[in-house]
Write an enzyme that holds these catalytic residues in place. Structure first.
Site: not given
Length: 252
Positions: A147, A160
């Site tokens: 990501s 996260y």
């Protein structure tokens, strides 16, 4: 891409993983698709029934000890030894260090870091073993879906993001360790993707729609799948090892 290849795709019951498995099958790749939702995997297999390749559902949880080895063995038993392993399964978690739910931290790390580490280790060990048997004449690919939040620190989503920072480090270290065997370890770093990921993780829908209004049109799972297909389809001597893709209007 060599249409005769065999792939294992985790997280294939929804979102990016599902799109990757379906796209591979359309290109003639034989895919062992795993995820926790057996019904959705069965639907994926049925939808790909007329594709040049094939999808075989293999429900399971990536946190189960030995799961990656089991997947690789099942693919080999069904067709032949896999030469592509895509680690896509993962969880999200909204909130800051102070504002996120601490009861979900351990599960997040278990799925996003420890399970990925086991997948990397098991897939790489198997691919190196195969390479030692054939002299590395055939390219083999390990692809990890990371990501953009694993590259740029986000005060709004740091827990996260920290799991993605960890995985990005592991991917590069493994790349250096196995590249001499013609094993390519590739990191794909998507920005905002519109999928079921946000709802499953509990992100605020109003916030996400505001992001979409500012930065959209957002990426789709199919956008990411097309990049994965391109990366694993390069000639043996070419490795696109780290690819970031964002919606054109996404600033960070």
């Amino acid at each position: 891409m060599d249409e005769k290849r065999v792939a294992v795709v985790t997280g294939a019951s929804s979102g990016i993983g599902r799109a990757i498995a379906a796209r591979f099958a359309r290109q003639g790749v034989r895919v062992l698709a795993t995820g926790r939702d057996g019904r959705r995997l069965a639907d994926l297999a049925a939808e790909s029934d007329q594709a040049p390749g094939a999808v075989r559902p293999f429900p399971g949880d990536v946190t189960t000890p030995g799961h990656a080895r089991e997947l690789l063995a099942a693919a080999a038993a069904e067709w032949e030894a896999a030469s592509i392993f895509v680690a896509c399964a993962g969880h999200g978690l909204p909130g800051t260090v102070l504002g996120s739910d601490p009861t979900r931290w351990e599960r997040l790390i278990e799925v996003n870091v420890l399970a990925v580490l086991h997948q990397l280790r098991d897939a790489a060990a198997e691919f190196v073993r195969q390479a030692e048997l054939d002299g590395g004449r055939r390219v083999r690919d390990i692809v990890v879906i990371g990501s953009t939040v694993g590259r740029q620190v986000s005060a709004a989503n740091p827990v996260y993001g920290s799991t993605k920072f960890a995985v990005h480090s592991l991917v590069e270290a493994l790349r250096q360790e196995v590249c001499a065997h013609n094993v390519r370890v590739t990191l794909i770093e998507p920005g905002f993707v519109r999928s079921g990921f946000q709802d499953a993780a509990g992100y605020d829908s109003a916030w996400f729609e505001a992001v979409a209004a500012e930065s959209g049109p957002l990426l789709t799972p199919e956008d990411v799948a097309s990049v994965v297909e391109f990366a694993v389809g390069r000639p043996t001597h070419v490795h696109l090892d780290d690819i970031r893709l964002r919606p054109t209007r996404q600033k960070v």
